[in-house]
Enzyme design. Structure first.
Site, short mmCIF file in Angstrom:
data_model
loop_
_atom_site.label_atom_id
_atom_site.label_comp_id
_atom_site.label_asym_id
_atom_site.label_seq_id
_atom_site.Cartn_x
_atom_site.Cartn_y
_atom_site.Cartn_z
N GLY A 335 2.07 35.61 -12.66
CA GLY A 335 1.39 36.78 -12.11
C GLY A 335 2.11 37.33 -10.91
N ASP A 451 -9.13 44.10 -8.82
CA ASP A 451 -8.03 43.93 -9.79
C ASP A 451 -8.59 43.54 -11.16
OD1 ASP A 451 -5.40 44.13 -10.52
OD2 ASP A 451 -4.84 42.12 -9.88
#
Length: 629
Positions: A335, A451
């Site tokens: 990520g 997010d």
């Protein structure tokens, strides 16, 4: 690291000090030795020519230059004395061309041409200068345009005293005599010695008419003659033409040799060492700054962990993490803020270990994750089992999700067709909505995720969705209607309009609602929201933004599954689309809360109101200049 930098700095300073203060250098060139400080280059004035081998000043040792190439200083002038000749002032020395420029030392500035005689270079290492024949023209009238005549220069004011009232011009002797004007007569022949800045004037092809005129004017003002020396006896010209080399003299063999310029070497050493010092100093300051910054981050994290009670979470050491991940052998994801590895606790329970990057915003992601999911338990929120904070290493230990993230199902036809029916899609959407609702309403403080996207939705073995990755999350009181942030937070394509500009509204929990709406549209379409829409139901030359197209399909009463190729329950597809369109309304005030969204997902399609077109905001009008008002 800092100690190593200090050691390198100290050594560098010592070396530079040593070499910079050395005044006597013994140079080795093969087997040749040359004592440098006895024959250093000298100047008679600041702007005078540099005197070095094969020349020497009369004050230097005999071995510094040839006996017939001795120069002397008289005031600021560099003087050349030739046998049986006058003294000449040296204006320049070109060691690569083996040439020097000389003028008469004492001369009458009124008309120096008369006073310059050819230097006598007999019994010397100089080559006689090349004379050039010229003719003088005495004209009764001044010529209106000298440029009309080839190789004609003048009038020469210093020569007009010879014949008062007449104009004297200098001409090329090989030019056709027919070119001479009728008002001019040839009076005498003269000679011109080659200057250092022009080619030899042996024949007309060497120089243009304009250059000829300039040479004549310069020579008339102050004659400077090019004097060449015999390099075949000295063998220095090829050496001087090399970059950073010059000719020197060997005391033992009594011969010249080519030596790399020690002035350049010494300057290069000083500059290089100084640059190295600056580089090391910069590196030291950078390392010192980074060390203090990292130390401050570690202290803040430790202070946070001491004062914050992490419920049911275990603190692991880095050694524990290496053991449970088999030295980080199996990587299962990467990520923006860290890399995820599969591991196993001592009791055999599989876990996901997320090692945060060292650049993860000064430990903010670590603190955010621990602050949020470390204190809550919900069926649709991934569970934090433990954490590690050891030096610069921070890690988070989660429960392992066998089916990975949602994005590989909705963006992959093979996975989506295998696992997701429309009924299952509704269950997943409902689970995500309930998880976000819990974040917004179920805790003492509201948690804004910032997010929400398919990559951050994990699925367990029963395809139950779990919201993960709270690195960008923020806490705020429930009674606070907006949040102030310094920069946009989230992933491009999922960001609400107010994240880009406050002209569209204030940042609040409604920003998560917008991201959820985009996620639902991606689920029912099987495509990323940033992909242009082509294909079924769209003209081949058209490219539409997907939310705009889905709105038009619903407004016209068309079936979605015929163009989306999702199959199954058309009513569920339309319900999800309507909810998604409500979520992505341009103005935050027009978006429903997550509590209302959960209710809408549980209602019948007939009870849902058709939303406004999300592309044209209801509370904003767009003028022709493209600015909102």
């Amino acid at each position: 690291m800092a100690q190593l930098t200090l050691n390198i700095l100290a050594i560098t300073v010592f070396l530079v000090s040593y070499y910079s203060t050395t005044t006597v250098l013994v140079l080795v060139h093969g087997k040749q030795t040359y004592l440098k400080d006895n024959c250093h280059p000298s100047k008679c004035s600041k702007h005078g020519p540099s005197v070095r081998f094969p020349f020497r000043l009369d004050t230097h040792a005999p071995h510094c230059g040839y006996d017939t190439l001795i120069l002397s200083c008289f005031g600021n002038n560099t003087i050349l004395t030739l046998p049986s000749s006058d003294n000449y002032n040296v204006t320049l020395i070109d060691y690569k061309k083996t040439m020097m420029g000389i003028t008469r030392y004492s001369w009458n500035p009124h008309c120096p041409w008369f006073q310059f005689s050819e230097p006598n270079v007999n019994d010397s290492l100089f080559i006689p200068p090349i004379p050039v024949d010229l003719i003088w023209l005495d004209c009764s009238d001044m010529l209106t345009s000298v440029s009309d005549y080839n190789f004609l220069a003048g009038p020469m004011s210093c020569l007009e005293s010879v014949s008062v009232g007449h104009f004297i011009y200098v001409a090329w002797p090989y030019e056709d005599i027919a070119f001479i004007p009728s008002t001019c007569t040839k009076t005498k022949n003269s000679t011109l010695l080659t200057g250092p800045k022009v080619p030899p004037l042996d024949y007309r092809g060497d120089i243009s008419p304009s250059e000829f005129q300039q040479v004549i004017r310069d020579f008339a003002a102050r004659p400077v003659v090019a004097l060449y020396w015999k390099d075949d006896l000295i063998n220095c010209s090829m050496c001087e033409k090399k970059w950073w080399h010059r000719c020197e003299f060997n005391l033992e063999t009594k011969r010249s040799f080519c030596q790399e310029s020690q002035m350049v070497l010494k300057a290069g050493l000083t500059v290089g060492a100084t640059s190295l010092i600056l580089l090391v100093v910069f590196a030291f300051l950078y390392v010192h700054h980074q060390s203090r910054k990292k130390k401050s981050i570690r202290q803040k994290i430790e202070h946070f962990l001491r004062n914050y009670r992490v419920m049911d979470s275990t603190r692991y050491t880095y050694k524990n993490l290496k053991k449970m991940t088999n030295r980080f052998k199996k990587r299962i994801g990467v990520g923006a803020f860290g890399t995820v590895y599969k591991g196993e606790l001592p009791n055999g329970i599989p876990v996901a270990v997320k090692m945060l990057h060292r650049t993860a915003c000064g430990g903010e992601q670590f603190v955010n994750e621990v602050t949020t999911i470390g204190r809550i338990h919900h069926v649709h929120i991934v569970r934090l089992l433990g954490y590690c904070s050891e030096g610069e290493k921070q890690a988070l230990v989660y429960q392992f999700m066998e089916n990975g993230s949602l994005d590989k199902y909705i963006f992959s036809t093979r996975w989506r067709n295998r696992h997701f029916s429309m009924e299952e899609m509704l269950v997943v959407a409902m689970g995500i909505a309930e998880g976000i609702e819990y974040l917004h309403q179920g805790c003492d403080q509201r948690i804004l995720h910032f997010d929400i996207k398919p990559h951050n939705i994990l699925l367990d073995h029963n395809l139950v969705p779990k919201i993960s990755d709270f690195g960008l999350s923020k806490l705020c009181p429930k009674d606070q209607s907006y949040l102030t942030i310094s920069a946009a937070r989230g992933t491009m394509g999922y960001l609400a309009p107010e994240m880009y500009s406050r002209n569209f509204g204030t940042v609040s929990y409604k920003s998560d609602v917008y991201s959820f709406g985009i996620l639902i549209l991606e689920m029912i379409s099987g495509r990323k929201n940033t992909d242009p829409l082509r294909g079924a139901g769209v003209q081949s030359e058209e490219v539409l933004y997907f939310p705009e197209w889905i709105y038009e399909q619903l407004a016209q009463g068309k079936d979605l599954y015929l163009v989306l190729d999702v199959g199954g329950n058309e009513e569920i597809a339309k319900k999800l689309a309507i909810v998604a369109l409500w979520c992505i309304q341009w103005s935050p005030e027009d978006r429903p809360s997550m509590t209302r969204i959960v209710q809408m997902l549980g209602e019948n399609l007939q009870n849902l109101e058709m939303p406004p077109n999300p592309i044209v905001p209801s509370s904003y009008s767009i003028d022709t200049s493209g600015q909102s008002s």
